[in-house]
Design an enzyme around this catalytic site. Structure first.
Site, PDB file in Angstrom:
ATOM      1  N   HIS A  78       0.681  -0.918  -0.197  1.00  9.05           N
ATOM      2  CA  HIS A  78       0.182  -0.197  -0.150  1.00  9.05           C
ATOM      3  C   HIS A  78       0.616   1.291   0.155  1.00  9.05           C
ATOM      4  O   HIS A  78       2.196   1.305   0.242  1.00  9.05           O
ATOM      5  CB  HIS A  78      -1.271   0.128   1.192  1.00  9.05           C
ATOM      6  CG  HIS A  78      -0.888  -0.063   2.558  1.00  9.05           C
ATOM      7  ND1 HIS A  78       0.208   1.669   3.383  1.00  9.05           N
ATOM      8  CD2 HIS A  78       0.204  -0.999   3.086  1.00  9.05           C
ATOM      9  CE1 HIS A  78       0.807   0.981   4.087  1.00  9.05           C
ATOM     10  NE2 HIS A  78       0.401  -0.503   4.515  1.00  9.05           N
ATOM     11  N   GLU A  80      -1.679  -6.588   7.307  1.00 10.75           N
ATOM     12  CA  GLU A  80      -0.235  -5.958   8.649  1.00 10.75           C
ATOM     13  C   GLU A  80       0.188  -6.604   9.802  1.00 10.75           C
ATOM     14  O   GLU A  80      -0.927  -7.753  10.115  1.00 10.75           O
ATOM     15  CB  GLU A  80       0.457  -4.601   8.875  1.00 10.75           C
ATOM     16  CG  GLU A  80       1.116  -4.799   9.630  1.00 10.75           C
ATOM     17  CD  GLU A  80       3.284  -4.718   7.970  1.00 10.75           C
ATOM     18  OE1 GLU A  80       3.483  -6.458   7.888  1.00 10.75           O
ATOM     19  OE2 GLU A  80       3.697  -3.978   7.338  1.00 10.75           O
TER      20      GLU A  80
END
Length: 251
Positions: free
Chosen positions: A9, A87
């Site tokens: 991202h 994550e």
């Protein structure tokens, strides 16, 4: 031969503030939005197109994917979201400034927490407001699946089953796949694909917002991989990631 594109991202608000983010659901920074847009433009210019995409349940990855698909005029393709692509969970470090944490514990300790394969940061307590069990997006997870902290092996142990059960069969069926995820979930996938050693993965940094292309054989073993950017840009952005855990702070 198959191709799969991995994309970390764009810069998030907490990347910008040099804070441990993990499962905290922060949005993209203005720079991150621009990085996502540039990724989409690059993929379009290079002639890439996708049949479906995979991402996490965190908005910085989801929004990056939206922006990329908008640039490619492919917003209609199926998108599959899974917590398994989140994550790595940074435990009690989530929200702390990386440079301040380095001052307190030392740069080497912070590097070990951030980069090592098997060391977990200090864990959250279950009554901590940051505990993912309070978040409705994880309502279907068992208590055992909800992390209080994770090392890279823990992250790999949730990413790879999803790769094997869902993403890999999609690629083998001939579909062109885009995966938009996070620094450590992608590091885990790269470690698995390239069979990297502990030392090699400790030194691996994945930059934000630069498409990483893997060419795979029929068994999905890597033939080669490359970033869709010039070497200098990749090096510069990798160094930005590496320097986040240093006492000097943002660099």
């Amino acid at each position: 031969m198959h191709k799969v594109v991995l994309l970390r991202h764009g810069e998030s608000l907490w990347n910008m503030e040099n804070r441990f983010t993990g499962w905290t659901d922060v949005d993209l920074s203005p720079k991150g939005i621009e990085e996502a847009r540039e990724s989409g433009k690059t993929l379009k210019a290079e002639g890439y197109t996708f049949d479906c995409a995979f991402t996490s349940v965190l908005k910085r990855a989801i929004r990056t994917l939206w922006i990329v698909l908008d640039e490619l005029d492919r917003m209609w393709i199926p998108v599959y979201k899974s917590w398994r692509l989140n994550e790595r969970h940074y435990g009690a470090l989530q929200g702390l400034n990386k440079a301040e944490t380095a001052k307190k514990y030392g740069e080497e300790q912070v590097k070990i927490w951030r980069r090592s394969v098997d060391v977990r940061p200090p864990a959250l307590e279950k009554d901590d407001p940051r505990y993912p069990g309070f978040d409705p997006r994880y309502a279907d997870l068992s208590e055992e699946e909800i992390p209080l902290t994770e090392n890279l092996i823990d992250t790999i142990n949730r990413v790879i089953p999803y790769w094997e059960s869902t993403i890999a069969p999609t690629i083998k069926s001939g579909k062109k796949v885009l995966i938009v995820a996070h620094g450590n979930s992608l590091r885990g996938l790269v470690k698995y694909l390239d069979n990297l050693s502990k030392q090699e993965i400790m030194e691996l940094n994945i930059p934000t917002g630069i498409p990483l292309v893997y060419e795979l054989d029929d068994d999905l073993k890597p033939i080669r991989h490359y970033y869709l950017a010039d070497e200098e840009k990749v090096k510069e952005k990798k160094e930005l990631v590496e320097n986040q855990g240093k006492i000097q702070g943002n660099s």
